[in-house]
Design an enzyme around this catalytic site. Sequence first.
Site, mmCIF file in Angstrom:
data_model
loop_
_atom_site.group_PDB
_atom_site.id
_atom_site.type_symbol
_atom_site.label_atom_id
_atom_site.label_comp_id
_atom_site.label_asym_id
_atom_site.label_seq_id
_atom_site.Cartn_x
_atom_site.Cartn_y
_atom_site.Cartn_z
ATOM 1 N N SER A 142 0.980 -1.206 -0.010
ATOM 2 C CA SER A 142 0.063 -0.033 0.014
ATOM 3 C C SER A 142 0.955 1.339 -0.101
ATOM 4 C CB SER A 142 -0.758 -0.244 1.427
ATOM 5 O OG SER A 142 -1.431 1.159 1.491
ATOM 6 N N TYR A 155 -1.580 -0.646 10.641
ATOM 7 C CA TYR A 155 -1.780 -1.172 9.241
ATOM 8 C C TYR A 155 -0.620 -0.875 8.595
ATOM 9 C CZ TYR A 155 -3.660 -1.095 4.286
ATOM 10 O OH TYR A 155 -4.011 -1.154 2.849
#
Length: 245
Positions: A142, A155
């Site tokens: 990501s 995350y």
Amino acid sequence: MSEINGKVVIITGASSGLGEATAHRLAKAGAKLVLGARREERLQALRDAIVEQGGEAIYRVTDVTERSQVEALADAAKEAYGRIDVLVNNAGLMPLSPLDQLKVDEWEQMVDVNIKGVLYGIAAVLPTMREQHAGHIINLSSVAGHVVFPASAVYSATKFAVKALSEGIRQEGGEEIRSTNISPGAVATELTTTISDPDTAKNVDELYEAAIDADAIARAIAYAIEQPADVDVNELIIRPTKQPL
Ligand SMILES: NC(=O)c1ccc[n+]([C@@H]2O[C@H](COP(=O)([O-])OP(=O)(O)OC[C@H]3O[C@@H](n4cnc5c(N)ncnc54)[C@H](OP(=O)(O)O)[C@@H]3O)[C@@H](O)[C@H]2O)c1
């Protein structure tokens, strides 16, 4: 003819979002798809749609937090198609929140799915790819695997880990195993529904107003796969042009 044609591609988290879009795109290019996720009705509908359009696909219900289930997904690929050319390690979740909220259950879930699930995927395909002297592992990291922002610490930690794993595969894979780390920015999928903190959800919704279509990432994955065997596309970051982060 495209290098994708005839390749056996396993996709985890194929029941929605990036996984589903990638399955459609690769099926159109002639790949043989092996689809994994927990929601069977979604997998069934995706398989049926691919087959109706003349593509090839099978599915197996797979929870990536269970190593035996990820192994069974890889076994299903070999039983149906005799080999494994590509693994798209895509299953993931993003329950962002500030550390102070101590949402430890969500932290554990992210570690279990985003890191351990990816490791189980690698373990499930690596021996077969070594035997074949060829294979390609594509991991979904990501933009949050490159930068940290408030509420993204855990995350981001999982996505930095994914990036490290991709680089490890690249270095150890040598000439046999290609490694691609894909880092999307905001893409319109179900991912933001995993955020339980209302303030964070509101901020993320604003960022996601500029979200791009899941097929943008599917095209990037197809690009990495369709290169000739001596070309290893290692790192792709794909953001909406409007995204500041
Ligand atoms: N969308 C974005 O903006 C964005 C940005 C950067 C990175 N990513 C990454 O892209 C990947 C795909 O996300 P997405 O955006 O497509 O989100 P999504 O629409 O929510 O899809 C997530 C997929 O992961 C699967 N999944 C979740 N937990 C699982 C488990 N325990 N076992 C097996 N499958 C599981 C879900 O299927 P089931 O619920 O059916 O199991 C679903 O198919 C994730 O790794 C995410 O972190 C997305």
